[in-house]
Motif scaffolding. Structure first.
Motif, PDB file in Angstrom:
ATOM      1  N   ALA A  85       0.890  -1.189  -0.101  1.00  0.00           N
ATOM      2  CA  ALA A  85      -0.274  -0.216   0.173  1.00  0.00           C
ATOM      3  C   ALA A  85       0.523   1.715  -0.403  1.00  0.00           C
ATOM      4  N   ARG A  86       1.901   1.077   0.975  1.00  0.00           N
ATOM      5  CA  ARG A  86       3.025   2.242   0.646  1.00  0.00           C
ATOM      6  C   ARG A  86       3.419   2.413  -0.906  1.00  0.00           C
ATOM      7  N   PHE A  87       3.925   1.503  -1.106  1.00  0.00           N
ATOM      8  CA  PHE A  87       4.233   1.328  -2.684  1.00  0.00           C
ATOM      9  C   PHE A  87       3.361   2.224  -3.190  1.00  0.00           C
ATOM     10  N   GLN A  88       2.240   1.719  -3.213  1.00  0.00           N
ATOM     11  CA  GLN A  88       1.376   2.179  -4.104  1.00  0.00           C
ATOM     12  C   GLN A  88       0.845   3.846  -3.855  1.00  0.00           C
ATOM     13  N   ARG A  89       0.498   4.227  -2.718  1.00  0.00           N
ATOM     14  CA  ARG A  89       0.996   5.862  -3.052  1.00  0.00           C
ATOM     15  C   ARG A  89       2.159   6.009  -2.897  1.00  0.00           C
ATOM     16  N   GLU A  90       3.199   5.826  -3.253  1.00  0.00           N
ATOM     17  CA  GLU A  90       4.668   7.151  -3.147  1.00  0.00           C
ATOM     18  C   GLU A  90       4.883   6.440  -4.094  1.00  0.00           C
TER      19      GLU A  90
ATOM     20  N   GLU B 119       1.787   6.698  -6.818  1.00  0.00           N
ATOM     21  CA  GLU B 119       0.701   7.500  -7.396  1.00  0.00           C
ATOM     22  C   GLU B 119       0.776   8.982  -7.092  1.00  0.00           C
ATOM     23  N   ALA B 120       1.820   9.207  -5.976  1.00  0.00           N
ATOM     24  CA  ALA B 120       2.483  10.415  -5.701  1.00  0.00           C
ATOM     25  C   ALA B 120       3.444  11.192  -6.876  1.00  0.00           C
ATOM     26  N   LEU B 121       4.616  10.410  -7.142  1.00  0.00           N
ATOM     27  CA  LEU B 121       5.507  10.799  -8.217  1.00  0.00           C
ATOM     28  C   LEU B 121       4.322  10.361  -9.108  1.00  0.00           C
ATOM     29  N   ARG B 122       3.743   9.693  -9.905  1.00  0.00           N
ATOM     30  CA  ARG B 122       2.577   9.852 -11.236  1.00  0.00           C
ATOM     31  C   ARG B 122       2.627  10.932 -11.514  1.00  0.00           C
ATOM     32  N   SER B 123       1.784  11.917  -9.702  1.00  0.00           N
ATOM     33  CA  SER B 123       0.773  13.584 -10.073  1.00  0.00           C
ATOM     34  C   SER B 123       1.684  14.255 -10.476  1.00  0.00           C
ATOM     35  N   ALA B 124       3.321  13.540  -9.127  1.00  0.00           N
ATOM     36  CA  ALA B 124       4.125  15.236  -9.324  1.00  0.00           C
ATOM     37  C   ALA B 124       4.860  15.261 -10.540  1.00  0.00           C
ATOM     38  N   ALA B 125       4.643  13.892 -12.049  1.00  0.00           N
ATOM     39  CA  ALA B 125       5.332  13.896 -12.951  1.00  0.00           C
ATOM     40  C   ALA B 125       4.091  14.908 -14.100  1.00  0.00           C
ATOM     41  N   ARG B 126       2.863  14.376 -13.594  1.00  0.00           N
ATOM     42  CA  ARG B 126       1.951  15.165 -14.649  1.00  0.00           C
ATOM     43  C   ARG B 126       1.675  16.533 -14.347  1.00  0.00           C
ATOM     44  N   THR B 127       2.258  17.011 -12.947  1.00  0.00           N
ATOM     45  CA  THR B 127       2.387  18.797 -12.301  1.00  0.00           C
ATOM     46  C   THR B 127       3.539  19.171 -13.400  1.00  0.00           C
ATOM     47  N   VAL B 128       4.713  18.633 -13.667  1.00  0.00           N
ATOM     48  CA  VAL B 128       5.955  19.036 -14.337  1.00  0.00           C
ATOM     49  C   VAL B 128       6.092  18.560 -15.935  1.00  0.00           C
ATOM     50  N   ASP B 129       4.621  18.013 -16.206  1.00  0.00           N
ATOM     51  CA  ASP B 129       4.992  17.987 -17.708  1.00  0.00           C
ATOM     52  C   ASP B 129       5.142  19.055 -18.652  1.00  0.00           C
ATOM     53  N   SER B 130       6.435  18.742 -19.170  1.00  0.00           N
ATOM     54  CA  SER B 130       6.401  19.897 -20.189  1.00  0.00           C
ATOM     55  C   SER B 130       6.114  20.367 -21.803  1.00  0.00           C
TER      56      SER B 130
END
Length: 348
Positions: free
Chosen positions: A56-61, A63-74
């Protein structure tokens, strides 16, 4: 070593299977080294719970990395992002664009700044976001990922987004409507006229000269010089105006110097006048002049009657400042509408 009875008592509590009992009885092993099935089940359930928490912790992390990657999409393509930067390159200091100025002027400003450093258009795309501020950064962030493949396409998108802020172009009529102010100096008016002329498209040089002569204050030496010998271009007019500007500045400097000298002379004259005048003798023994008594016309009616007959002409007085407990409650003033003194005794 345990006896047989002790081993059987241990088996009853530890729930050891029969084959395990026989093995212990035959080999006489110490049963404390052998875990029971309950212990094994407990450990396996604990291990499963740990694995579930880790998953569960791996899935949360993740998902957080994916959302961060979406915010910094160039919005830039991979070719622009992977383009190598030149050595010892420093980002120029740009004028920040906040969405209220002319976008064409801003693009021109960036091109001029970057031309001093490099002609790499991929690098210009990377440096372009550093010139944006406020909501314009959100505009760049909301562009589709990989939609910008060149600096020209980025500029086209930028200008089309903020085209409403484009400075309106001026025609030749804006020059003929200009007038030199009454107290405006030649240098200030010449600067204002040239700025307006630069915003006019396709302005003939002789037309600009005629508009300047009409806009000037008539009768001054420079206007007379232009009328007698009219220049053909604005460059020639600016060169001739240089001498008149210096003459005007010299006259203004002399006027300021004269005003400063006159002010100093007035100050010195006041100081000398104070020194000449005799000092006033202040003595407590000197006799005081008697005050001149003012002649007052006596009233033929009482104040109460005067107020009753003209009370509509009086304004409301300020309230009595003396506390109520210190006033005479038997006396009433109609003018103040309060107790403390009679109307005929009212000084207000």
């Amino acid at each position: 070593m345990l006896s047989r009875e002790e081993a059987m008592e241990f088996d009853r509590h530890k729930v050891i299977p029969s084959w395990h009992k026989e093995f212990i009885e035959e080999r006489s092993f110490d049963p404390t080294y052998w875990p029971s099935m309950a212990t094994l089940n407990y450990r396996s359930s604990e291990r499963r719970s740990v694995d579930q928490r880790a998953t569960a912790r791996f899935q949360r992390e993740n998902e957080a990395l994916r959302s961060a990657a979406r915010t910094v999409d160039s919005p830039f393509t991979a070719e622009i992002l992977k383009a190598p930067n030149p050595r010892k390159f420093s980002i120029p200091v740009f004028i920040l664009f906040d969405g209220t100025t002319d976008p064409i002027d801003h693009v021109y400003h960036i091109e001029l700044k970057m031309a001093l450093k490099t002609e790499n258009y991929s690098l210009m795309c990377k440096c372009f976001p550093t010139s944006l501020a406020g909501p314009t950064l959100n505009w760049l962030k909301n562009l589709p990922r990989g939609s910008v493949d060149s600096f020209r396409s980025l500029c086209d998108r930028f200008i089309s987004q903020y085209y409403g802020n484009k400075r309106p172009e001026k025609d030749i009529s804006s020059l003929f409507t200009m007038k030199q102010h009454e107290d405006e100096r030649l240098q200030g008016f010449l600067t204002r006229f040239n700025l307006t002329k630069n915003m006019v498209i396709e302005c003939h040089p002789s037309t600009a000269v005629q508009a300047f002569i009409l806009a000037m204050t008539h009768g001054i030496p420079f206007h007379t010089s232009l009328v007698v010998n009219t220049p053909k271009t604005m460059d020639e007019l600016n060169e001739r105006a240089d001498g008149f500007v210096r003459l005007e500045e010299e006259k203004a400097a002399n006027a300021r110097k004269t005003s400063i000298i006159s002010t100093e002379e007035k100050t010195k004259a006041k100081i000398r006048q104070k020194q000449v005048q005799p000092q006033r003798q202040t003595s407590w023994i000197s006799e005081k002049r008697p005050r001149e008594e003012k002649l007052v016309t006596p009233l033929k009616v009482t104040l109460a009657r005067l107020y009753q007959e003209n009370k509509d002409k009086f304004r409301s007085p300020s309230p009595i400042r003396q506390p109520l407990e210190q006033r005479d409650q038997s006396k009433h003033c109609a003018f103040h509408s309060d107790f403390g003194h009679q109307t005929n005794e009212c000084r207000t």
